[in-house]
Write a protein that holds these residues in place. Sequence first.
Motif, short mmCIF file in Angstrom:
data_model
loop_
_atom_site.label_atom_id
_atom_site.label_comp_id
_atom_site.label_asym_id
_atom_site.label_seq_id
_atom_site.Cartn_x
_atom_site.Cartn_y
_atom_site.Cartn_z
N GLY A 197 0.84 -1.20 0.00
CA GLY A 197 0.00 0.00 0.00
C GLY A 197 0.86 1.23 0.00
N GLY A 198 0.23 2.38 0.27
CA GLY A 198 0.95 3.64 0.22
C GLY A 198 0.72 4.33 -1.10
N GLY A 217 -1.90 6.25 -3.47
CA GLY A 217 -1.38 7.58 -3.79
C GLY A 217 -0.91 8.36 -2.58
N LYS A 218 -1.38 7.96 -1.36
CA LYS A 218 -0.96 8.61 -0.13
C LYS A 218 -0.41 7.56 0.83
CE LYS A 218 -4.97 10.42 0.84
NZ LYS A 218 -6.03 11.24 1.52
N THR A 219 0.28 8.00 1.85
CA THR A 219 0.86 7.05 2.81
C THR A 219 -0.21 6.30 3.60
OG1 THR A 219 1.06 8.82 4.46
CG2 THR A 219 2.98 8.38 3.09
N SER A 220 -1.41 6.84 3.67
CA SER A 220 -2.50 6.22 4.43
C SER A 220 -3.40 5.33 3.59
CB SER A 220 -3.35 7.30 5.11
OG SER A 220 -3.89 8.19 4.15
N THR A 221 -3.11 5.19 2.31
CA THR A 221 -3.98 4.45 1.41
C THR A 221 -3.36 3.12 0.98
OG1 THR A 221 -3.07 5.56 -0.54
CG2 THR A 221 -5.01 6.56 0.49
N GLY A 222 -4.21 2.26 0.42
CA GLY A 222 -3.71 1.04 -0.18
C GLY A 222 -4.32 -0.21 0.40
N ALA A 223 -3.82 -1.36 -0.05
CA ALA A 223 -4.28 -2.66 0.39
C ALA A 223 -3.76 -2.96 1.79
CB ALA A 223 -3.83 -3.74 -0.58
N ASN A 224 -4.63 -3.47 2.65
CA ASN A 224 -4.26 -3.82 4.02
C ASN A 224 -4.28 -5.31 4.28
OD1 ASN A 224 -4.71 -1.38 6.49
ND2 ASN A 224 -4.83 -0.89 4.32
N SER A 225 -5.15 -6.04 3.59
CA SER A 225 -5.36 -7.45 3.94
C SER A 225 -5.77 -8.24 2.71
CB SER A 225 -6.44 -7.56 5.02
OG SER A 225 -6.75 -8.90 5.33
N ILE A 226 -5.32 -9.48 2.66
CA ILE A 226 -5.70 -10.40 1.60
C ILE A 226 -6.17 -11.70 2.22
CG2 ILE A 226 -3.29 -11.13 1.31
CD1 ILE A 226 -3.96 -11.74 -1.64
N ALA A 227 -7.23 -12.29 1.67
CA ALA A 227 -7.69 -13.61 2.08
C ALA A 227 -7.79 -14.48 0.84
CB ALA A 227 -9.04 -13.53 2.79
N ILE A 228 -7.53 -15.76 1.01
CA ILE A 228 -7.43 -16.67 -0.13
C ILE A 228 -8.34 -17.87 0.09
CG2 ILE A 228 -5.88 -18.22 -1.38
CD1 ILE A 228 -3.66 -16.18 -0.87
N LYS A 229 -9.21 -18.10 -0.89
CA LYS A 229 -10.08 -19.27 -0.87
C LYS A 229 -9.38 -20.47 -1.51
CE LYS A 229 -14.62 -20.85 -2.51
NZ LYS A 229 -15.88 -20.44 -3.17
N ASN A 230 -8.77 -20.25 -2.64
CA ASN A 230 -8.00 -21.26 -3.35
C ASN A 230 -7.01 -20.52 -4.25
OD1 ASN A 230 -9.52 -20.49 -5.74
ND2 ASN A 230 -11.18 -21.80 -4.98
N ASN A 231 -6.29 -21.25 -5.10
CA ASN A 231 -5.26 -20.57 -5.89
C ASN A 231 -5.81 -19.73 -7.02
OD1 ASN A 231 -6.04 -22.60 -7.59
ND2 ASN A 231 -4.06 -23.61 -7.70
N GLY A 238 -8.86 -2.69 1.85
CA GLY A 238 -8.03 -1.60 2.33
C GLY A 238 -8.81 -0.30 2.27
N GLY A 239 -8.21 0.69 1.62
CA GLY A 239 -8.82 2.01 1.53
C GLY A 239 -7.90 3.06 2.09
N ASP A 240 -8.45 3.98 2.84
CA ASP A 240 -7.69 5.07 3.45
C ASP A 240 -8.05 5.13 4.93
OD1 ASP A 240 -6.47 7.40 4.28
OD2 ASP A 240 -7.24 8.64 2.64
N PHE A 241 -7.09 4.75 5.79
CA PHE A 241 -7.42 4.73 7.22
C PHE A 241 -7.60 6.12 7.81
CE2 PHE A 241 -2.69 4.36 7.35
CZ PHE A 241 -2.38 5.43 8.17
N MET A 242 -7.24 7.16 7.05
CA MET A 242 -7.48 8.52 7.49
C MET A 242 -8.86 9.02 7.04
SD MET A 242 -4.93 9.34 9.32
CE MET A 242 -5.12 11.12 9.47
#
Length: 335
Positions: A197-198, A217-231, A238-242
């Motif tokens: 992220g970022g 685009g900002k330091t507070s933005t981007g992907a935070n978590s990924i979950a996987i069902k299969n390959n 994610g998003g923007d925590f601010m």
Amino acid sequence: MSFKTKIFFYAMALLNGFTNANAQTIQLLNSGTAASIRGLSVVSDKVVWISGSSGTVGKSTDGGTTWKMMQVKGFETADFRDIEAFDMKTAVIMAIAEPAYILRTSDGGESWQTVYENKTKGMFLDAMEFWNEQSGIVIGDPIDNKVFIARTFDGGKKWQELPPQNYPVTDSGEAFFASSGTNVRKLSKQEAVFISGGTKSRLFIRDNKIDLPIMQGKTSTGANSIAIKNNHTFIIVGGDFMAKEDTTQNCCITTDGGKTFTSPATPPHGYRSCVEYIDKNTWLSCGLTGVDVSNDEGNNWQLISKESFHVCRKAKKGNAIFFAGSGGRIGKLSN
């Protein structure tokens, strides 16, 4: 010291009951600790470990009814952002920054051994993932635009850094979020994927770096978590925590292993720090503005709680689902 603790009990239907949102109710109680909890490892329906700020580690062996809370001696100011537990006796915890530490217990938290230490300037560990009880990985923020990676092959007793020439290279301003311990996940018995992220947000899979349709685009933005069902099927949040209520580009879905991504028709209701695959077509996500459930592979998300949580995890062996967040908040989904 062991003591009775009040927790959040989610009197909801589990798994199949997710399809009936009207059956879900929430009871909010006080946990008895003020620590911010981001580390959560649900071993089974009975055994749950948590970790967080102020050197805090907690353990329940009765499905969350009672808790043993600990402050790790010598690490009273550490922030343990991730934890991986294997049973009621054995767990590994990760302290994030300068110096970064990994500790391990084999006696239920009565004592902890420092198994890894890194005093490199700028070092900041983000998340751990284990394939099994022996093999694991930890990733850290880029230093000189190179992602830090270390591996263990003995259950976290020893950690080996990858040779620097093998570290993935990032763009300037691209980093990782230590928000829920879920930005790296196992893909197969030997492979892991992770997300950044970022100023730039990407999926790192094998030798590929795939741009994500996630806010960036900002330091507070981007992907935070990924979950996987299969390959083939992953969901990333994610998003923007601010801007915690903003639903813009806060989730994306792939059903072809990352070759292409789609965005939900109804996104999660705000910034989300964690996503977890539950069963069949059901997924959960949580963040500062609440908890969402999707019963259609992430295409539509329904808000089921406005309570704030950092992380949600399903039992490795069982069906129990727990949440954790700031102020020592712990939630449990139960029948």
